[in-house]
Enzyme design. Structure first.
Site, PDB file in Angstrom:
ATOM      1  N   SER A  44      34.565 -41.333   5.696  1.00 51.65           N
ATOM      2  CA  SER A  44      35.535 -40.254   5.872  1.00 51.65           C
ATOM      3  C   SER A  44      34.904 -38.954   5.411  1.00 51.65           C
ATOM      4  CB  SER A  44      36.808 -40.537   5.075  1.00 51.65           C
ATOM      5  OG  SER A  44      37.767 -39.512   5.268  1.00 51.65           O
TER       6      SER A  44
ATOM      7  N   HIS B 108      35.100 -27.884   4.384  1.00 50.43           N
ATOM      8  CA  HIS B 108      35.799 -26.607   4.335  1.00 50.43           C
ATOM      9  C   HIS B 108      34.774 -25.487   4.162  1.00 50.43           C
ATOM     10  CE1 HIS B 108      39.805 -28.334   4.146  1.00 50.43           C
ATOM     11  NE2 HIS B 108      39.436 -29.114   3.155  1.00 50.43           N
TER      12      HIS B 108
ATOM     13  N   HIS C  26      37.258 -32.570  10.222  1.00 48.70           N
ATOM     14  CA  HIS C  26      37.558 -33.860   9.598  1.00 48.70           C
ATOM     15  C   HIS C  26      37.091 -34.956  10.545  1.00 48.70           C
ATOM     16  CE1 HIS C  26      40.375 -37.362   9.843  1.00 48.70           C
ATOM     17  NE2 HIS C  26      40.020 -37.460   8.587  1.00 48.70           N
TER      18      HIS C  26
ATOM     19  N   ASN D 264      36.576 -39.568  10.637  1.00 42.23           N
ATOM     20  CA  ASN D 264      36.723 -40.851   9.958  1.00 42.23           C
ATOM     21  C   ASN D 264      36.436 -41.956  10.958  1.00 42.23           C
ATOM     22  OD1 ASN D 264      38.859 -43.274   9.504  1.00 42.23           O
ATOM     23  ND2 ASN D 264      38.141 -42.493   7.531  1.00 42.23           N
TER      24      ASN D 264
ATOM     25  N   ARG E  94      36.318 -46.331  10.789  1.00 45.17           N
ATOM     26  CA  ARG E  94      36.676 -47.396   9.851  1.00 45.17           C
ATOM     27  C   ARG E  94      36.827 -48.751  10.550  1.00 45.17           C
ATOM     28  NH1 ARG E  94      40.633 -43.809  10.899  1.00 45.17           N
ATOM     29  NH2 ARG E  94      42.550 -44.614  11.852  1.00 45.17           N
TER      30      ARG E  94
ATOM     31  N   HIS F 164      35.365 -30.588  22.201  1.00 48.29           N
ATOM     32  CA  HIS F 164      36.012 -31.582  23.061  1.00 48.29           C
ATOM     33  C   HIS F 164      35.059 -32.143  24.107  1.00 48.29           C
ATOM     34  CE1 HIS F 164      40.317 -31.764  21.952  1.00 48.29           C
ATOM     35  NE2 HIS F 164      40.033 -30.621  21.350  1.00 48.29           N
TER      36      HIS F 164
ATOM     37  N   HIS G 274      57.055 -30.957  10.197  1.00 44.78           N
ATOM     38  CA  HIS G 274      57.958 -30.069   9.459  1.00 44.78           C
ATOM     39  C   HIS G 274      57.660 -28.595   9.730  1.00 44.78           C
ATOM     40  CE1 HIS G 274      54.435 -30.505   6.856  1.00 44.78           C
ATOM     41  NE2 HIS G 274      54.757 -29.361   6.299  1.00 44.78           N
TER      42      HIS G 274
END
Length: 303
Positions: free
Chosen positions: A88, A92, A102, A104, A106, A142, A172
């Site tokens: 992971s 920044h 970011h 990851n 797994r 992309h 939210h």
């Protein structure tokens, strides 16, 4: 498979951290090797206060043991043991013109009480979070993702791009965390796609990471910026923190399985602001970004 994938991420961590140190030119990764009391451990590498990267981590872990009750309920199993390993990373950059990234990759196994594998799957992806939008950067990111996917299935890019847009959504706030990329999970063996096939796909995506991100960093890292640009970056980093602590399943899994807290929270940026009821100036570059984040964009076919 677990040994094969673990050896892969060990090598990938070395490859990525070596290249990122070269790109930064100043800072080096600090390494911590840690053990998890319940089983397993990991190798955390963190870079801080560089010329390019203000903070970042490229971490690997391989943990195993009894699956906590809360996670057994989540997976719909009882008396299960597990093994999970992965790499992971979060970076920044200092310059607001360089996007956060970011990624990851797994692998997960579930066992019954006799040690037999009852389920296994791959997961992962990579996504880009700019503070100032350069459309050609999003297109490049992309396109690299699509090229990697197309080598394994003609529909994977579109499918996993949409999964990414849906997953990295700050519900939210009713906005995307960034401009997306790829997100895949529960990639299991089928009649037409074996676990060996999934291994080849996931490692293809992992191997494409540096190509997707480093050219963007090199293009933007020397651009000038103002204190106002930094303030905007820190406000947007607040949205990043909100997503990771409210919605992110990887963070939740780490906390629920007594993962190493320093490694789990290395994804959080060092300087963040939450400004009450903040709205960017009409017609500004900051407002341009927010408008793009309101709805997923087809970056490959953008005109």
């Amino acid at each position: 498979m677990k040994d094969r994938f673990y050896n892969y991420i060990l090598e990938l961590q070395d490859t990525i951290t070596s290249k990122l140190e070269e790109v930064d030119g100043k800072a080096k990764f600090q390494q911590d090797v840690w053990e998890r009391p319940e089983g397993g451990g990991g190798r955390t590498r963190v870079i801080e206060n560089g010329d390019v990267f203000e903070k970042g981590g490229v971490n690997i872990s391989a943990v195993h043991g009894e699956l906590p009750e809360s996670m057994q309920q989540y997976f719909g199993v009882t008396d299960a043991n597990f093994f999970a390993c992965g790499l992971s990373l979060v970076l920044h950059p200092k310059n607001p013109m360089v996007p956060t990234v970011h990624a990851n990759w797994r692998y997960f196994e579930l066992y019954d009480q006799k040690g037999n594998i009852v389920d296994s799957w791959f997961g992962g992806g990579q996504d880009l979070t700019p503070y100032y939008l350069f459309e050609e950067d999003a297109v490049h990111f992309h396109q690299v993702c699509k090229t990697a996917c197309d080598k394994h299935h003609p529909e994977y890019y579109d499918f996993y791009k949409k999964k990414c847009d849906a997953y990295f959504w700050n519900a939210h706030r009713d906005e995307a965390r960034g401009v997306g990329g790829l997100f895949f999970d529960y990639c299991k063996s089928t009649d037409t796609f074996s676990m060996q096939d999934w291994y080849a796909f996931v490692t293809e995506v992992g191997n494409s990471f540096l190509e997707s991100y480093v050219p963007i960093v090199e293009k933007r890292k020397h651009l000038t910026y103002t204190d106002a640009n930094r303030t905007w970056q820190e406000i947007r980093r607040g949205r990043y923190v909100e997503f990771n602590l409210v919605h992110d399943k990887g963070t939740l899994f780490g906390l629920k399985t007594n993962g190493r807290i320093e490694s789990i929270l290395m994804s959080l940026p060092p300087h963040v602001q939450w400004v009450y009821d903040h709205h960017p100036e009409k017609g500004s570059d900051e407002e341009k970004l927010l408008n793009v984040l309101k709805k997923p964009v087809d970056w490959i076919n953008i005109s």
